[in-house]
Motif scaffolding. Sequence first.
Motif, PDB file in Angstrom:
ATOM      1  N   GLU A 101       0.837  -1.140  -0.086  1.00  0.00           N
ATOM      2  CA  GLU A 101      -0.156   0.143  -0.058  1.00  0.00           C
ATOM      3  C   GLU A 101       0.748   1.229  -0.090  1.00  0.00           C
ATOM      4  O   GLU A 101       0.340   2.443  -0.206  1.00  0.00           O
ATOM      5  CB  GLU A 101      -0.939  -0.050   1.312  1.00  0.00           C
ATOM      6  CG  GLU A 101      -1.999  -0.947   1.156  1.00  0.00           C
ATOM      7  CD  GLU A 101      -2.716  -0.877   2.483  1.00  0.00           C
ATOM      8  OE1 GLU A 101      -4.089  -1.622   2.435  1.00  0.00           O
ATOM      9  OE2 GLU A 101      -2.426  -0.119   3.541  1.00  0.00           O
ATOM     10  N   ASP A 102       2.278   1.131   0.237  1.00  0.00           N
ATOM     11  CA  ASP A 102       2.801   2.391   0.379  1.00  0.00           C
ATOM     12  C   ASP A 102       4.336   2.231  -0.386  1.00  0.00           C
ATOM     13  O   ASP A 102       5.073   1.285  -0.372  1.00  0.00           O
ATOM     14  CB  ASP A 102       3.383   2.460   1.828  1.00  0.00           C
ATOM     15  CG  ASP A 102       4.118   3.735   2.146  1.00  0.00           C
ATOM     16  OD1 ASP A 102       5.588   3.719   2.197  1.00  0.00           O
ATOM     17  OD2 ASP A 102       3.749   4.959   2.244  1.00  0.00           O
ATOM     18  N   ALA A 103       4.665   3.034  -1.240  1.00  0.00           N
ATOM     19  CA  ALA A 103       5.727   3.005  -2.191  1.00  0.00           C
ATOM     20  C   ALA A 103       7.052   3.138  -1.353  1.00  0.00           C
ATOM     21  O   ALA A 103       8.067   2.445  -1.513  1.00  0.00           O
ATOM     22  CB  ALA A 103       5.785   4.362  -3.380  1.00  0.00           C
ATOM     23  N   GLU A 108      12.069   0.398   0.566  1.00  0.00           N
ATOM     24  CA  GLU A 108      12.526  -0.194   1.652  1.00  0.00           C
ATOM     25  C   GLU A 108      12.827  -1.612   1.493  1.00  0.00           C
ATOM     26  O   GLU A 108      14.018  -2.111   1.817  1.00  0.00           O
ATOM     27  CB  GLU A 108      12.122   0.212   2.880  1.00  0.00           C
ATOM     28  CG  GLU A 108      12.207   1.658   3.132  1.00  0.00           C
ATOM     29  CD  GLU A 108      11.488   2.115   4.522  1.00  0.00           C
ATOM     30  OE1 GLU A 108      10.831   1.313   4.962  1.00  0.00           O
ATOM     31  OE2 GLU A 108      11.643   3.337   4.805  1.00  0.00           O
ATOM     32  N   LEU A 109      11.686  -2.261   1.122  1.00  0.00           N
ATOM     33  CA  LEU A 109      11.711  -3.762   1.068  1.00  0.00           C
ATOM     34  C   LEU A 109      12.955  -4.062  -0.164  1.00  0.00           C
ATOM     35  O   LEU A 109      13.626  -5.104   0.134  1.00  0.00           O
ATOM     36  CB  LEU A 109      10.654  -4.452   0.828  1.00  0.00           C
ATOM     37  CG  LEU A 109      10.596  -5.875   0.716  1.00  0.00           C
ATOM     38  CD1 LEU A 109      11.087  -6.553   1.916  1.00  0.00           C
ATOM     39  CD2 LEU A 109       9.120  -6.464   0.187  1.00  0.00           C
ATOM     40  N   CYS A 110      12.875  -3.512  -1.068  1.00  0.00           N
ATOM     41  CA  CYS A 110      13.767  -3.872  -2.220  1.00  0.00           C
ATOM     42  C   CYS A 110      15.359  -3.786  -1.722  1.00  0.00           C
ATOM     43  O   CYS A 110      16.127  -4.489  -1.890  1.00  0.00           O
ATOM     44  CB  CYS A 110      13.556  -2.905  -3.410  1.00  0.00           C
ATOM     45  SG  CYS A 110      12.062  -2.987  -4.256  1.00  0.00           S
ATOM     46  N   ALA A 111      15.492  -2.751  -0.973  1.00  0.00           N
ATOM     47  CA  ALA A 111      16.897  -2.440  -0.473  1.00  0.00           C
ATOM     48  C   ALA A 111      17.342  -3.578   0.504  1.00  0.00           C
ATOM     49  O   ALA A 111      18.408  -4.175   0.465  1.00  0.00           O
ATOM     50  CB  ALA A 111      17.127  -0.905   0.053  1.00  0.00           C
ATOM     51  N   ARG A 112      16.305  -3.877   1.401  1.00  0.00           N
ATOM     52  CA  ARG A 112      16.611  -4.804   2.267  1.00  0.00           C
ATOM     53  C   ARG A 112      16.652  -6.230   1.778  1.00  0.00           C
ATOM     54  O   ARG A 112      17.869  -6.854   2.261  1.00  0.00           O
ATOM     55  CB  ARG A 112      15.350  -4.901   3.323  1.00  0.00           C
ATOM     56  CG  ARG A 112      15.344  -3.723   4.322  1.00  0.00           C
ATOM     57  CD  ARG A 112      14.139  -3.571   5.129  1.00  0.00           C
ATOM     58  NE  ARG A 112      14.134  -4.958   6.170  1.00  0.00           N
ATOM     59  CZ  ARG A 112      13.137  -5.520   6.827  1.00  0.00           C
ATOM     60  NH1 ARG A 112      11.995  -4.763   6.674  1.00  0.00           N
ATOM     61  NH2 ARG A 112      13.231  -6.564   7.744  1.00  0.00           N
ATOM     62  N   GLY A 130      -0.988   2.198  -6.545  1.00  0.00           N
ATOM     63  CA  GLY A 130      -0.347   1.527  -7.317  1.00  0.00           C
ATOM     64  C   GLY A 130       0.541   2.202  -8.337  1.00  0.00           C
ATOM     65  O   GLY A 130       1.791   1.658  -8.520  1.00  0.00           O
ATOM     66  N   ALA A 131       0.196   3.419  -8.707  1.00  0.00           N
ATOM     67  CA  ALA A 131       1.140   3.877  -9.652  1.00  0.00           C
ATOM     68  C   ALA A 131       2.640   4.341  -9.166  1.00  0.00           C
ATOM     69  O   ALA A 131       3.646   4.214  -9.665  1.00  0.00           O
ATOM     70  CB  ALA A 131       0.490   5.225 -10.724  1.00  0.00           C
ATOM     71  N   GLU A 132       2.364   4.716  -7.918  1.00  0.00           N
ATOM     72  CA  GLU A 132       3.736   5.177  -7.293  1.00  0.00           C
ATOM     73  C   GLU A 132       4.492   4.008  -6.847  1.00  0.00           C
ATOM     74  O   GLU A 132       5.560   3.930  -7.152  1.00  0.00           O
ATOM     75  CB  GLU A 132       3.313   5.972  -5.970  1.00  0.00           C
ATOM     76  CG  GLU A 132       4.649   6.517  -5.156  1.00  0.00           C
ATOM     77  CD  GLU A 132       3.971   7.352  -3.961  1.00  0.00           C
ATOM     78  OE1 GLU A 132       4.996   7.889  -3.562  1.00  0.00           O
ATOM     79  OE2 GLU A 132       2.742   7.811  -3.706  1.00  0.00           O
ATOM     80  N   ILE A 133       3.869   2.754  -6.666  1.00  0.00           N
ATOM     81  CA  ILE A 133       4.435   1.698  -6.063  1.00  0.00           C
ATOM     82  C   ILE A 133       5.058   1.067  -7.660  1.00  0.00           C
ATOM     83  O   ILE A 133       6.351   0.571  -7.330  1.00  0.00           O
ATOM     84  CB  ILE A 133       3.497   0.645  -5.532  1.00  0.00           C
ATOM     85  CG1 ILE A 133       3.007   1.137  -4.315  1.00  0.00           C
ATOM     86  CG2 ILE A 133       4.090  -0.796  -5.317  1.00  0.00           C
ATOM     87  CD1 ILE A 133       1.813   0.079  -3.839  1.00  0.00           C
ATOM     88  N   ALA A 134       4.488   0.951  -8.549  1.00  0.00           N
ATOM     89  CA  ALA A 134       4.965   0.487  -9.611  1.00  0.00           C
ATOM     90  C   ALA A 134       6.187   1.288 -10.247  1.00  0.00           C
ATOM     91  O   ALA A 134       7.069   0.708 -10.958  1.00  0.00           O
ATOM     92  CB  ALA A 134       3.941   0.303 -10.895  1.00  0.00           C
TER      93      ALA A 134
END
Length: 275
Positions: A101-103, A108-112, A130-134
């Motif tokens: 729900e939050d970009a 942060e998960l991508c980095a971890r 969704g647009a900001e997440i994508a």
Amino acid sequence: MTKPSFPLAPRTALFLPASNPRAVAKARTLAVDMVILDLEDAVPEEQKAAARTAAVDAIGEGFGDRLLAVRINASDTPEHGEDVAAARGTGADFVILPKAEDAMQVNELCARVGIPVIAMIETPAGVLAGAEIAAQPRVAGLIAGTNDLRAGLRIPPAAGREGLALALQTIVLAARAGGCWALDGVFNALGDADGLAVECREGRAMGFDGKTLIHPNQLEVATRAFGPDASEVEEAEALVAAATGGAERFRDRMIEAMHVEQARELLARAHRPLA
């Protein structure tokens, strides 16, 4: 920021419980584009730790040429941190984050975790974000979490997908704007091949790249629906062969560079070998 180059989007992505060794072993024999080792919904609470260990072991053994993803538990659960630690450094191609729900949270998960993330859009807030997440550089795709979306939107269980149409199209729009995949949600009726085929055709018509699945018996239908048929392949091959550059006439219609690129993308999907 520019997106890295991700593999061709899967036509089929099969969820299976990481805690089920028979299902994991069978997945290595299936004609599926992406295997998803599930640590979340498919695993009972008392088996979460064992499933995490089993997933790491299974990744170490490999799944041939199939893409491999791990669906971890959501960020607000006790298992999340251990799931992230287990997934980091494995040979998995992707981590799947449920209820995104939050970009910033996704980034942060991508980095971890150190590998690309696929975000599941399962809530109204997720659809709107969704647009900001994508758009995050290491987000490879969005998955429509249709079961949870139904609940969040208060759509009656027996209703069709009409009430989901705006949410589903918004997910596709977000994925395309962000330069990543869009995968349609699961089909729950395991014995209804005709219903699955209808939903797959509908999903492809909306622009989804492929279908998430929950049983091996759904693979053939979904692969056929999301892989171009013989007439589409013939049309694309003829178009590419005939194109000489710029706007021109082809089979009584006008084509240009955009149509040639679309035809080449279609051929790439058509010629993708089954695992």
